[in-house]
Design a protein around this motif. Structure first.
Motif, mmCIF file in Angstrom:
data_model
loop_
_atom_site.group_PDB
_atom_site.id
_atom_site.type_symbol
_atom_site.label_atom_id
_atom_site.label_comp_id
_atom_site.label_asym_id
_atom_site.label_seq_id
_atom_site.Cartn_x
_atom_site.Cartn_y
_atom_site.Cartn_z
ATOM 1 N N MET A 1 -9.096 -14.098 -12.186
ATOM 2 C CA MET A 1 -8.489 -12.798 -12.396
ATOM 3 C C MET A 1 -7.772 -12.355 -11.121
ATOM 4 N N SER A 2 -6.577 -11.819 -11.271
ATOM 5 C CA SER A 2 -5.822 -11.374 -10.102
ATOM 6 C C SER A 2 -6.377 -10.038 -9.607
ATOM 7 N N ARG A 3 -6.193 -9.779 -8.328
ATOM 8 C CA ARG A 3 -6.685 -8.527 -7.759
ATOM 9 C C ARG A 3 -5.715 -7.410 -8.106
ATOM 10 N N THR A 4 -6.240 -6.221 -8.239
ATOM 11 C CA THR A 4 -5.398 -5.070 -8.535
ATOM 12 C C THR A 4 -5.500 -4.056 -7.399
ATOM 13 N N VAL A 5 -4.465 -3.248 -7.288
ATOM 14 C CA VAL A 5 -4.424 -2.166 -6.308
ATOM 15 C C VAL A 5 -3.893 -0.923 -7.008
ATOM 16 N N PHE A 6 -4.227 0.239 -6.458
ATOM 17 C CA PHE A 6 -3.597 1.458 -6.932
ATOM 18 C C PHE A 6 -2.288 1.567 -6.168
ATOM 19 N N CYS A 7 -1.185 1.295 -6.847
ATOM 20 C CA CYS A 7 0.138 1.228 -6.215
ATOM 21 C C CYS A 7 0.642 2.625 -5.864
ATOM 22 N N LYS A 8 0.960 2.822 -4.584
ATOM 23 C CA LYS A 8 1.440 4.134 -4.158
ATOM 24 C C LYS A 8 2.844 4.438 -4.680
ATOM 25 N N LYS A 9 3.622 3.427 -5.028
ATOM 26 C CA LYS A 9 4.954 3.669 -5.588
ATOM 27 C C LYS A 9 4.861 4.093 -7.055
ATOM 28 N N TYR A 10 4.072 3.387 -7.831
ATOM 29 C CA TYR A 10 3.999 3.634 -9.272
ATOM 30 C C TYR A 10 2.804 4.472 -9.701
ATOM 31 N N GLN A 11 1.927 4.802 -8.750
ATOM 32 C CA GLN A 11 0.771 5.661 -9.024
ATOM 33 C C GLN A 11 -0.075 5.177 -10.204
ATOM 34 N N GLN A 12 -0.331 3.858 -10.197
ATOM 35 C CA GLN A 12 -1.210 3.282 -11.216
ATOM 36 C C GLN A 12 -1.763 1.961 -10.722
ATOM 37 N N GLU A 13 -2.830 1.504 -11.373
ATOM 38 C CA GLU A 13 -3.431 0.216 -11.041
ATOM 39 C C GLU A 13 -2.515 -0.894 -11.540
ATOM 40 N N LEU A 14 -2.118 -1.754 -10.618
ATOM 41 C CA LEU A 14 -1.252 -2.883 -10.956
ATOM 42 C C LEU A 14 -1.708 -4.104 -10.173
ATOM 43 N N GLU A 15 -1.190 -5.258 -10.551
ATOM 44 C CA GLU A 15 -1.500 -6.495 -9.839
ATOM 45 C C GLU A 15 -1.066 -6.387 -8.384
ATOM 46 N N GLY A 16 -1.954 -6.800 -7.474
ATOM 47 C CA GLY A 16 -1.673 -6.736 -6.058
ATOM 48 C C GLY A 16 -1.089 -8.033 -5.536
ATOM 49 N N LEU A 17 -0.688 -7.994 -4.275
ATOM 50 C CA LEU A 17 -0.166 -9.185 -3.610
ATOM 51 C C LEU A 17 -1.291 -10.183 -3.388
ATOM 52 N N GLU A 18 -0.933 -11.450 -3.264
ATOM 53 C CA GLU A 18 -1.922 -12.496 -3.040
ATOM 54 C C GLU A 18 -2.293 -12.635 -1.573
ATOM 55 N N ALA A 19 -1.411 -12.180 -0.680
ATOM 56 C CA ALA A 19 -1.653 -12.282 0.759
ATOM 57 C C ALA A 19 -0.941 -11.134 1.472
ATOM 58 N N VAL A 20 -1.369 -10.859 2.682
ATOM 59 C CA VAL A 20 -0.719 -9.843 3.504
ATOM 60 C C VAL A 20 0.717 -10.304 3.771
ATOM 61 N N PRO A 21 1.733 -9.466 3.483
ATOM 62 C CA PRO A 21 3.122 -9.920 3.579
ATOM 63 C C PRO A 21 3.654 -10.106 4.997
ATOM 64 N N PHE A 22 3.057 -9.427 5.972
ATOM 65 C CA PHE A 22 3.447 -9.593 7.373
ATOM 66 C C PHE A 22 2.291 -9.090 8.234
ATOM 67 N N PRO A 23 2.196 -9.541 9.487
ATOM 68 C CA PRO A 23 1.051 -9.186 10.326
ATOM 69 C C PRO A 23 1.039 -7.717 10.759
ATOM 70 N N GLY A 24 -0.146 -7.249 11.098
ATOM 71 C CA GLY A 24 -0.296 -5.916 11.658
ATOM 72 C C GLY A 24 -0.771 -4.892 10.650
ATOM 73 N N PRO A 25 -1.010 -3.671 11.134
ATOM 74 C CA PRO A 25 -1.508 -2.599 10.264
ATOM 75 C C PRO A 25 -0.581 -2.266 9.098
ATOM 76 N N ALA A 26 0.726 -2.313 9.311
ATOM 77 C CA ALA A 26 1.668 -2.010 8.226
ATOM 78 C C ALA A 26 1.563 -3.058 7.112
ATOM 79 N N GLY A 27 1.383 -4.322 7.486
ATOM 80 C CA GLY A 27 1.199 -5.380 6.497
ATOM 81 C C GLY A 27 -0.079 -5.196 5.701
ATOM 82 N N GLU A 28 -1.141 -4.781 6.386
ATOM 83 C CA GLU A 28 -2.423 -4.499 5.715
ATOM 84 C C GLU A 28 -2.270 -3.335 4.751
ATOM 85 N N GLU A 29 -1.534 -2.308 5.170
ATOM 86 C CA GLU A 29 -1.286 -1.137 4.319
ATOM 87 C C GLU A 29 -0.563 -1.564 3.036
#
Length: 92
Positions: free
Chosen positions: A1-29
């Motif tokens: 099962m894929s991981r889900t996140v509460f997406c701040k753009k769409y304001q709903q639970e959706l499929e999340g990314l598989e990995a951090v897209p870039f290093p650092g706190p902004a990537g974690e966010e």
């Protein structure tokens, strides 16, 4: 099962990314609060901005601009559009 996140753009639970897209706190966010769909839409928009505005990503000001636009785009705020961009007509 894929991981889900509460997406701040769409304001709903959706499929999340598989990995951090870039290093650092902004990537974690992004990893923790942005859906895969929103991230893919951002990467397409980012490419249009870079191309249409002829941005040199080696330039610090261009990187700062893209970072600001990414934040606005993913937060659902008003963001810059790529002037001159015409979507491809896929109904041919």
């Amino acid at each position: 099962m894929s991981r889900t996140v509460f997406c701040k753009k769409y304001q709903q639970e959706l499929e999340g990314l598989e990995a951090v897209p870039f290093p650092g706190p902004a990537g974690e966010e992004v990893f923790n609060h942005v859906s895969k769909q929103a991230w893919l839409e951002w990467t397409e928009h980012q490419t249009r901005l870079i191309n249409e505005k002829h941005l040199n990503m080696m330039d610090l000001q261009a990187r700062k601009y893209i970072t600001e636009q990414r934040s606005k785009f993913l937060s659902g705020e008003d963001y810059d559009k790529a002037e001159g961009y015409v979507p491809e007509n896929k109904e041919k």
